[in-house]
Design a protein around this motif. Sequence first.
Motif, PDB file in Angstrom:
ATOM      1  N   ARG A  79      28.255  18.404  28.989  1.00 23.42           N
ATOM      2  CA  ARG A  79      27.764  17.712  30.789  1.00 23.42           C
ATOM      3  C   ARG A  79      28.744  18.490  31.271  1.00 23.42           C
ATOM      4  O   ARG A  79      29.588  18.084  31.703  1.00 23.42           O
ATOM      5  CB  ARG A  79      27.119  16.156  30.281  1.00 23.42           C
TER       6      ARG A  79
ATOM      7  N   THR B  33      18.681  15.578  28.203  1.00 25.60           N
ATOM      8  CA  THR B  33      18.803  15.240  26.915  1.00 25.60           C
ATOM      9  C   THR B  33      18.194  13.640  26.276  1.00 25.60           C
ATOM     10  O   THR B  33      17.139  13.321  26.977  1.00 25.60           O
ATOM     11  CB  THR B  33      20.514  14.191  26.714  1.00 25.60           C
TER      12      THR B  33
ATOM     13  N   SER C  17      15.242  18.030  23.226  1.00 22.65           N
ATOM     14  CA  SER C  17      15.722  17.403  24.818  1.00 22.65           C
ATOM     15  C   SER C  17      14.115  17.118  25.917  1.00 22.65           C
ATOM     16  O   SER C  17      14.045  16.454  26.436  1.00 22.65           O
ATOM     17  CB  SER C  17      16.873  17.571  25.252  1.00 22.65           C
TER      18      SER C  17
ATOM     19  N   ASP D 239      17.426  11.626  31.083  1.00 19.80           N
ATOM     20  CA  ASP D 239      17.294  11.484  30.056  1.00 19.80           C
ATOM     21  C   ASP D 239      15.864  11.101  29.892  1.00 19.80           C
ATOM     22  O   ASP D 239      15.109  10.049  30.436  1.00 19.80           O
ATOM     23  CB  ASP D 239      18.305   9.960  29.759  1.00 19.80           C
TER      24      ASP D 239
ATOM     25  N   GLY E  15      21.072  21.288  27.470  1.00 14.77           N
ATOM     26  CA  GLY E  15      21.140  20.048  26.523  1.00 14.77           C
ATOM     27  C   GLY E  15      20.747  20.678  25.250  1.00 14.77           C
ATOM     28  O   GLY E  15      20.467  21.516  24.573  1.00 14.77           O
ATOM     29  N   PRO E  16      20.931  19.363  24.087  1.00 15.92           N
ATOM     30  CA  PRO E  16      20.316  20.094  22.694  1.00 15.92           C
ATOM     31  C   PRO E  16      18.908  19.511  22.362  1.00 15.92           C
ATOM     32  O   PRO E  16      17.915  19.971  23.416  1.00 15.92           O
ATOM     33  CB  PRO E  16      20.790  18.407  22.150  1.00 15.92           C
TER      34      PRO E  16
ATOM     35  N   ARG F 198      13.771  12.899  19.558  1.00 15.35           N
ATOM     36  CA  ARG F 198      14.033  14.675  19.423  1.00 15.35           C
ATOM     37  C   ARG F 198      14.034  14.861  17.906  1.00 15.35           C
ATOM     38  O   ARG F 198      12.827  15.818  17.807  1.00 15.35           O
ATOM     39  CB  ARG F 198      15.614  14.428  19.900  1.00 15.35           C
TER      40      ARG F 198
ATOM     41  N   ASP G  63      23.442  19.432  16.460  1.00 15.43           N
ATOM     42  CA  ASP G  63      24.100  18.557  17.526  1.00 15.43           C
ATOM     43  C   ASP G  63      25.485  18.806  17.240  1.00 15.43           C
ATOM     44  O   ASP G  63      26.713  19.523  18.259  1.00 15.43           O
ATOM     45  CB  ASP G  63      23.331  17.392  17.510  1.00 15.43           C
TER      46      ASP G  63
END
Length: 222
Positions: free
Chosen positions: A190, A139, A16, A198, A12-13, A145, A177
Motif C-alpha cells: 500500500r 483488499t 479484492s 477493505d 490490491g490483491p 477472495r 499473494d
Amino acid sequence: MTEKPFVIAIDGPAASGKGTLAARLAAHYGYARLDSGKLYRAAARHLRDMAGDPDDPGAAEAAARRVRADELDDPELAGDDIAVLASRISSYAGVRAALLAFQRDFAATPPKGAVGAVIDGRDIGTVVCPAADIKLFVTAALEIRAERRARELSERLREADPASIKARVLQDMRERDARDSERAQSPLIRAEDAHLVDTSGLDADQVFEIALGLVEAARRRP
Ligand code: C5P
C-alpha cells in the motif's frame, strides 16, 4: 492547453474487488480504464506461445515487448493458468520495464480523448503513477477472495460447484499473494498516501459508494 488528466490509481490483491470498482468508477466519470494485470497476462501468453522458459528473464522480457493494446480484451487472458504464469514473470525487472511506458502513456494521454484514467494493478500508486490524484488500496480477507474467485470460476466453467474448486483456488491465491507481495521489484504494497478500502464484508455497491466519496473529495481539492 488541455488540462492534465485526473488519474485514479487502484491497487490490491487478486479478487479484492478492485477490477469491478475500477470499471464502475471509469463508467461513472467517463474515464478510460486500464486493467494493468492484462498486460502481464498478455506477456505470459506470448511467452507460452513462443514456448519460452518462464525461468528465463530474457525470454519473458522479449514476450513482454510483444504486448499490444489490441490484444488486451481477449477473453483467453482471463484464465487462472495465465494468471499464475503472469505472476511468475512479473517479478522480472525487464518485464516490468517493458510494460511501464504503456501504462504511463495511458495515464498521461488516456485514449479516446478521455479527461481521466483509472488504472488498477499492484504497483500503480507506488511505481507507475506515484503522482496519481487519488490512490485506493483495495483488499479483502484471503478466504473471502478465494470464495469470490471460486464462485466466478464455477459460473464461467459451468461445471464444478464452488465448494469443490475452492481449495485449489485458495492455494493458488495464497501462492500468488506471496509472490506478488514478497518480490523485490514493485511488490504489492500500500502506498503511504493510499486510502485503504477493505471489501471483506461489503458488496460491490457499497464499495463503489465508499470509493466515490473518496474520489469526490480528491476532485474538490485544489
Ligand atoms: O490483476 P491480475 O490478477 O490480472 O494480474 C495477474 C498478475 O500480474 C498478478 O498476479 C501480478 O503478479 C501481475 N501484476 C503485476 N503488476 C500489476 C498488475 C499485475 O505484477 N500492476
